[in-house]
Write a protein that holds these residues in place. Structure first.
Motif, mmCIF file in Angstrom:
data_model
loop_
_atom_site.group_PDB
_atom_site.id
_atom_site.type_symbol
_atom_site.label_atom_id
_atom_site.label_comp_id
_atom_site.label_asym_id
_atom_site.label_seq_id
_atom_site.Cartn_x
_atom_site.Cartn_y
_atom_site.Cartn_z
ATOM 1 N N ARG A 19 34.545 -13.320 -6.854
ATOM 2 C CA ARG A 19 34.051 -13.439 -8.235
ATOM 3 C C ARG A 19 34.906 -14.342 -9.133
ATOM 4 O O ARG A 19 34.870 -14.190 -10.355
ATOM 5 C CB ARG A 19 33.935 -12.052 -8.881
ATOM 6 N N ASP A 174 30.427 -15.590 -10.350
ATOM 7 C CA ASP A 174 30.179 -14.144 -10.336
ATOM 8 C C ASP A 174 29.746 -13.622 -8.966
ATOM 9 O O ASP A 174 29.923 -12.439 -8.679
ATOM 10 C CB ASP A 174 29.097 -13.789 -11.358
ATOM 11 N N VAL A 175 29.162 -14.490 -8.126
ATOM 12 C CA VAL A 175 28.652 -14.021 -6.832
ATOM 13 C C VAL A 175 29.564 -14.389 -5.669
ATOM 14 O O VAL A 175 29.308 -13.989 -4.529
ATOM 15 C CB VAL A 175 27.228 -14.555 -6.559
ATOM 16 N N THR A 178 30.997 -11.764 -2.762
ATOM 17 C CA THR A 178 30.452 -10.419 -2.963
ATOM 18 C C THR A 178 29.548 -9.951 -1.841
ATOM 19 O O THR A 178 29.299 -8.753 -1.696
ATOM 20 C CB THR A 178 29.654 -10.353 -4.275
ATOM 21 N N ASP A 183 23.094 -17.121 -6.320
ATOM 22 C CA ASP A 183 22.426 -16.953 -7.611
ATOM 23 C C ASP A 183 21.036 -17.577 -7.511
ATOM 24 O O ASP A 183 20.779 -18.661 -8.039
ATOM 25 C CB ASP A 183 23.261 -17.636 -8.699
ATOM 26 N N GLY A 204 28.154 -17.110 -2.562
ATOM 27 C CA GLY A 204 27.230 -16.024 -2.288
ATOM 28 C C GLY A 204 26.421 -16.091 -1.021
ATOM 29 O O GLY A 204 25.753 -15.112 -0.664
#
Length: 246
Positions: A19, A174-175, A178, A183, A204
């Motif tokens: 992240r 943010d991804v 994870t 996104d 991601g």
């Protein structure tokens, strides 16, 4: 869609990114290599993917410290093109990075001082030697450039497209790491709004389904690391994805 493995460098080691929270990054623990030595990690990623391109983020440099010069030289000995984010913020730094051996210097909006400086950097090295990265956090462009601050990613991307640029990384921090997938809403909206540009998904990609979905969307490439280290995407998956696209 080209599969582009990622190596994040911090304090001389390859680290696992999560992240974009760099204070919690730790040396890579991997199912494909038993060390966090960057050159060994790169060789392992190359062995799994047979990639043509590899992405390196020099996190020390991005945070204003010295480049990993010796590590980068070692990595550049491998038979792939390296695209490198070393937090460059001026023409001299871009030229130094390409002269060191980087195939393309990434111009990340996180460290970009202004759009005029982006234009200067692209002009200094040649537009085929730079790759802009639209860095996104919490739904807005992450940047030092006043022209981009507070913008929705699509509006920020529009400003870059208006400058005549046509290939971009869309990096949603943010991804990263994870395991939840890229996104997709941003990527799908960007492809719809800018069908003539080439987009590489940053962050991601976690499964063979993500590879297929990205290819179906028309993405040029996708950056991934965690999925390769944890075996969520294997050499067999990479081979199958290439055969499906052949």
């Amino acid at each position: 869609m080209e599969i582009i493995p990622v190596i994040d460098l911090l304090n001389g080691e390859a680290v696992a990114a999560i992240r974009g929270e760099r204070s919690v990054y730790r040396p890579v623990k991997s199912d494909i290599v038993d060390t966090s030595v960057p050159l060994d990690v790169a060789r392992a990623l190359l062995g799994v993917t047979g990639c043509r391109t590899m992405y390196v983020a020099d996190l020390d440099a991005i945070q204003g410290r010295a480049w990993h010069m010796d590590v980068l030289r070692e990595l550049f000995s491998l038979p792939v093109e390296f695209i490198v984010d070393a937090g460059v913020s001026g023409p001299d730094e871009v030229l130094a990075l390409t002269e060191l051996g980087s195939g393309r210097a990434i111009l990340g909006t996180e460290t970009l001082p202004s759009l005029s400086m982006l234009d200067e950097m692209a002009g200094a090295a040649g537009r085929d030697r730079v790759l802009p990265s639209l860095d996104v956090r919490n739904g807005t462009v992450l940047t030092a450039a006043p022209e981009l601050q507070g913008l929705h990613p699509l509006d920020g991307l529009a400003r870059l497209v208006d400058m005549g640029l046509d290939t971009f990384i869309l990096l949603t921090l943010d991804v990263v790491g994870t395991g939840g997938g890229p996104d997709w809403p941003l990527l799908e909206a960007a492809v719809r709004k800018f069908p003539a540009i080439d987009i590489l998904a940053g962050g991601g990609i976690a499964s063979p389904d993500d590879l297929r979905r990205g290819a179906a969307l028309g993405l040029t490439g996708g950056l991934t690391a965690t999925a390769l280290h944890r075996g969520w995407i294997t050499a067999a998956d990479v081979k199958a994805a290439r055969e499906e696209l052949a």
